[in-house]
Enzyme design. Structure first.
Site, short mmCIF file in Angstrom:
data_model
loop_
_atom_site.label_atom_id
_atom_site.label_comp_id
_atom_site.label_asym_id
_atom_site.label_seq_id
_atom_site.Cartn_x
_atom_site.Cartn_y
_atom_site.Cartn_z
N ARG A 197 2.84 -6.93 9.17
CA ARG A 197 2.14 -5.87 9.92
C ARG A 197 2.60 -5.84 11.38
O ARG A 197 2.67 -4.76 11.99
CB ARG A 197 0.63 -6.10 9.84
CG ARG A 197 0.05 -5.77 8.46
CD ARG A 197 -1.38 -6.25 8.36
NE ARG A 197 -2.03 -5.87 7.12
CZ ARG A 197 -3.11 -6.50 6.64
NH1 ARG A 197 -3.62 -7.55 7.29
NH2 ARG A 197 -3.66 -6.09 5.52
N ARG B 79 -1.30 -14.71 3.78
CA ARG B 79 -2.02 -13.98 4.84
C ARG B 79 -1.31 -14.13 6.18
O ARG B 79 -1.29 -13.21 6.99
CB ARG B 79 -3.46 -14.49 4.95
CG ARG B 79 -4.30 -14.29 3.69
CD ARG B 79 -4.98 -12.97 3.62
NE ARG B 79 -6.02 -12.82 4.60
CZ ARG B 79 -6.81 -11.74 4.68
NH1 ARG B 79 -6.66 -10.73 3.82
NH2 ARG B 79 -7.74 -11.65 5.59
N ASN C 126 -1.83 -0.12 7.35
CA ASN C 126 -1.30 -1.46 7.64
C ASN C 126 -0.47 -2.06 6.50
O ASN C 126 -0.31 -3.26 6.39
CB ASN C 126 -2.42 -2.40 8.11
CG ASN C 126 -3.49 -2.64 7.07
OD1 ASN C 126 -3.42 -2.07 5.97
ND2 ASN C 126 -4.45 -3.48 7.37
N GLU D 197 -8.81 -10.49 -8.25
CA GLU D 197 -7.90 -9.36 -8.06
C GLU D 197 -6.77 -9.38 -9.10
O GLU D 197 -6.38 -8.33 -9.62
CB GLU D 197 -7.36 -9.36 -6.63
CG GLU D 197 -8.46 -9.03 -5.62
CD GLU D 197 -8.06 -9.20 -4.16
OE1 GLU D 197 -6.91 -9.62 -3.89
OE2 GLU D 197 -8.91 -8.92 -3.30
N THR E 233 -5.24 -8.17 10.36
CA THR E 233 -5.61 -6.88 9.76
C THR E 233 -5.22 -5.70 10.65
O THR E 233 -4.66 -4.71 10.17
CB THR E 233 -7.13 -6.84 9.51
OG1 THR E 233 -7.48 -7.98 8.72
CG2 THR E 233 -7.53 -5.57 8.78
N LYS F 107 0.84 -1.20 0.00
CA LYS F 107 0.00 0.00 0.00
C LYS F 107 0.88 1.26 0.00
O LYS F 107 2.10 1.17 0.19
CB LYS F 107 -0.92 -0.06 1.22
CG LYS F 107 -1.95 -1.21 1.14
CD LYS F 107 -2.79 -1.30 2.41
CE LYS F 107 -3.85 -2.37 2.31
NZ LYS F 107 -4.65 -2.49 3.57
N PHE G 141 -15.66 2.78 7.16
CA PHE G 141 -14.30 3.24 6.84
C PHE G 141 -14.00 3.21 5.35
O PHE G 141 -12.88 3.49 4.93
CB PHE G 141 -13.26 2.40 7.61
CG PHE G 141 -13.36 0.91 7.34
CD1 PHE G 141 -12.77 0.34 6.22
CD2 PHE G 141 -14.03 0.08 8.23
CE1 PHE G 141 -12.85 -1.03 5.99
CE2 PHE G 141 -14.11 -1.29 8.01
CZ PHE G 141 -13.53 -1.84 6.87
N TYR H 165 -11.99 -2.68 -3.68
CA TYR H 165 -12.57 -2.87 -2.34
C TYR H 165 -14.10 -2.89 -2.36
O TYR H 165 -14.72 -2.59 -1.34
CB TYR H 165 -12.06 -1.77 -1.40
CG TYR H 165 -10.68 -2.05 -0.83
CD1 TYR H 165 -10.41 -3.22 -0.11
CD2 TYR H 165 -9.63 -1.15 -1.00
CE1 TYR H 165 -9.15 -3.49 0.41
CE2 TYR H 165 -8.36 -1.41 -0.48
CZ TYR H 165 -8.13 -2.59 0.23
OH TYR H 165 -6.89 -2.85 0.75
N HIS I 56 -1.71 -5.48 1.45
CA HIS I 56 -2.95 -6.23 1.22
C HIS I 56 -2.61 -7.60 0.65
O HIS I 56 -1.70 -7.72 -0.17
CB HIS I 56 -3.83 -5.49 0.20
CG HIS I 56 -4.85 -6.38 -0.46
ND1 HIS I 56 -6.04 -6.68 0.13
CD2 HIS I 56 -4.82 -7.06 -1.63
CE1 HIS I 56 -6.71 -7.52 -0.66
NE2 HIS I 56 -5.99 -7.76 -1.74
N1 LIG Z 1 -12.11 -0.65 11.28
C1 LIG Z 1 -11.33 -0.19 10.32
N2 LIG Z 1 -10.94 1.11 10.27
C2 LIG Z 1 -10.15 1.58 9.30
N3 LIG Z 1 -9.68 0.83 8.28
C3 LIG Z 1 -10.03 -0.46 8.28
C4 LIG Z 1 -10.87 -1.04 9.28
N4 LIG Z 1 -11.03 -2.37 8.99
C5 LIG Z 1 -10.34 -2.57 7.88
N5 LIG Z 1 -9.73 -1.45 7.45
C6 LIG Z 1 -8.88 -1.28 6.27
O1 LIG Z 1 -9.51 -1.95 5.19
C7 LIG Z 1 -8.63 -2.96 4.68
C8 LIG Z 1 -9.46 -4.11 4.19
O2 LIG Z 1 -10.15 -4.68 5.29
P1 LIG Z 1 -10.39 -6.23 5.36
O3 LIG Z 1 -11.41 -6.46 6.41
O4 LIG Z 1 -10.60 -6.76 3.99
O5 LIG Z 1 -8.99 -6.70 5.98
P2 LIG Z 1 -7.82 -7.54 5.33
O6 LIG Z 1 -8.38 -8.55 4.38
O7 LIG Z 1 -6.88 -8.02 6.39
O8 LIG Z 1 -7.03 -6.40 4.59
P3 LIG Z 1 -6.60 -6.32 3.09
O9 LIG Z 1 -7.87 -6.58 2.27
O10 LIG Z 1 -6.06 -4.93 2.95
O11 LIG Z 1 -5.59 -7.41 2.93
C9 LIG Z 1 -7.71 -3.28 5.85
O12 LIG Z 1 -6.48 -3.82 5.44
C10 LIG Z 1 -7.53 -1.92 6.48
O13 LIG Z 1 -6.55 -1.15 5.77
#
Ligand SMILES: Nc1ncnc2c1ncn2[C@@H]1O[C@H](COP(=O)(O)OP(=O)(O)OP(=O)(O)O)[C@@H](O)[C@H]1O
Length: 148
Positions: A102, A85, A112, A126, A91, A9, A57, A49, A115
């Site tokens: 992370r 993962r 974080n 994707e 996350t 990111k 968010f 997304y 992705h």
């Molecule tokens: N509560 C939250 N507040 C702010 N940002 C969030 C929150 N939850 C998730 N995110 C952001 O949205 C992204 C996607 O969320 P998701 O639940 O898909 O988590 P993830 O699958 O671990 O992450 P990614 O898809 O980025 O690998 C997270 O990586 C984070 O950057």
């Protein structure tokens, strides 16, 4: 073999973590099958997304992803989606174990660093979204030293 989509990111790029992150996947024994530095616009980030569009968010997340260039990669290997993962960590960096990307390099959930696809099916979608061009086809000469 299984493939996954991993994106460094904008914070990961700005903080100079690209080499470190790529190195962790390479050293594990996964194969780099796609790589590009790219800035995406709002509609592209919203597509990536789309599953999170109802989350509170969502707009902040899209702002974050379009705030600078990202590094989009494809990695190939046995169980690379699940293992990828694990290499990335939970996350929320408050919950990410030390030794994960992370856990080692992030503090905030909204910064974080990386992705990774959460399933083989998401990885397929994707990769198609981020790499519409035909991927480079190559095989590592180390394969038999890594896989039985
Ligand atoms: N509560 C939250 N507040 C702010 N940002 C969030 C929150 N939850 C998730 N995110 C952001 O949205 C992204 C996607 O969320 P998701 O639940 O898909 O988590 P993830 O699958 O671990 O992450 P990614 O898809 O980025 O690998 C997270 O990586 C984070 O950057």
């Amino acid at each position: 073999m299984e493939q996954t989509f991993i994106m460094i990111k904008p914070d990961g790029v700005q903080r100079g973590l690209v080499g470190e992150i790529i190195s962790r996947f390479e050293k594990k024994g996964f194969y780099l099958k796609g790589l590009k530095l790219i800035s995406v616009d709002r509609s592209f980030a919203e597509r990536h997304y789309a599953d999170l569009s109802a989350k509170p968010f969502f707009n902040g997340l899209v702002d974050y992803i379009i705030s600078g260039p990202v590094v989009a990669t494809i990695w190939e290997g046995k169980n690379v989606v699940t293992t990828g993962r694990k290499i990335i960590g939970a996350t929320n960096p408050s919950d990410s174990a030390p030794g994960t990307i992370r856990g080692d390099f992030a503090v905030e959930i909204g910064r974080n660093v990386i992705h990774g696809s959460d399933s083989v099916e998401s990885a397929r979608k994707e990769i198609a979204l981020w790499f519409p061009e035909a991927p480079v086809n190559w095989e590592s000469s180390l394969h038999s030293w890594i896989y039985e």
